[in-house]
Design an enzyme around this catalytic site. Sequence first.
Site, mmCIF file in Angstrom:
data_model
loop_
_atom_site.group_PDB
_atom_site.id
_atom_site.type_symbol
_atom_site.label_atom_id
_atom_site.label_comp_id
_atom_site.label_asym_id
_atom_site.label_seq_id
_atom_site.Cartn_x
_atom_site.Cartn_y
_atom_site.Cartn_z
ATOM 1 N N ASP A 96 0.811 -1.215 0.000
ATOM 2 C CA ASP A 96 0.000 0.000 0.000
ATOM 3 C C ASP A 96 0.852 1.276 0.000
ATOM 4 O OD1 ASP A 96 -2.003 -1.847 0.335
ATOM 5 O OD2 ASP A 96 -2.870 -0.908 2.118
ATOM 6 N N HIS A 125 3.805 -2.374 2.909
ATOM 7 C CA HIS A 125 3.829 -1.012 2.357
ATOM 8 C C HIS A 125 5.054 -0.797 1.479
ATOM 9 C CE1 HIS A 125 1.178 -0.717 5.865
ATOM 10 N NE2 HIS A 125 0.554 0.219 5.175
HETATM 11 ZN ZN ZN Z 1 -2.322 2.954 3.562
#
Ligand code: ZN
Length: 344
Positions: free
Chosen positions: A163, A308
């Site tokens: 993400d 991430h």
């Molecule tokens: Zn996020």
Amino acid sequence: MWTAGVGWRGVDFEVVVVDSSGAETLAPTGFGGARVGALIELLLECAARAGGALDCVVESTNGIIDGHLLAAGLRVFRVDPWSLPQRPPHGSVPARVLAEIGRAGSSGALNRLGPGTGSLAGREAECAANAAGSAEAELELGRDGRYFTRGSGKRLEVALTFDDGPHPGYTPQILDILHRYGVTATFFPVGLYAAAHPDLVARIVDAGHGLGNHTWSHPHLPDLSRDEVLRQVEATGDALAKAAGAAPGLVRPPYGARTPDVLRWLVEPGLTAVLWDVDANDWASPGAETIIANVTGGVTAGSIVLMHDAGGNRSQTVEALPRILEILLERDYAFVPVNAASLT
Ligand code: ZN
């Protein structure tokens, strides 16, 4: 003491810096999503000019810059909507307003953020209550195939998700590692960075990875109106479509922050909301070994793993990834992109 307000509007971040008298030492300056490095350089320069005494203030609709500011060693505070005037429809309140609130040190308005606390420091209980209050809506949407957190587990499959990108430093490194191991994953970029780095979005898709929508500015969605939520999702879908040829059918709320309304608004444009069941916790930089343990200790058949590729210093994610892939490959897991079909 100097104070920097860091806002966002459309494709730009906006920075204003004031001194202790409220005079602007830096007039409003815009930085596109590709110029985060220049934005940070300028703030570090201001911090040096202020003798190290610079506070940076962001609001809760801007959760995609604070991690990068913290990683650079800057002091960062968050302000929430009840301490702020009305926002424009697709932006934060002006950076000047944020700088002024920080300068005035308005009691109760400023929440200090730290690398280990996350963007929503101080609002954890509210987030947990919102999530608990969403259970019924999740079941209802889940029955319609519009919401899921993991696959059925009928096959030995796992879906890795990354993400908050794309990021010109970390995303290519992660893509290279995935390619080296022949592994497919799914990326959930934010619109502000996807619009700034369409080449990286195209590279993700060309490599066969899945794509999802992670909103435009990574806001705490329960703070937004329906119109704002829809605009965040639509603008991001447009940016991804421009770069990748088609807008994704998946959407993931930042922080997994949801209410029944937020969930219904997210899926309103025909999207499916996807969360996760295994959190690498890599955003908190706990060390590569801990990230490896969080993922490999949590994965079961059908898991969706949250990691991430941007939003702060992701060197530990890059360091941990090869070992995570090796361990899961040794266990015979197949790596699949997130979509309902491949996980049922
Ligand atoms: Zn996020």
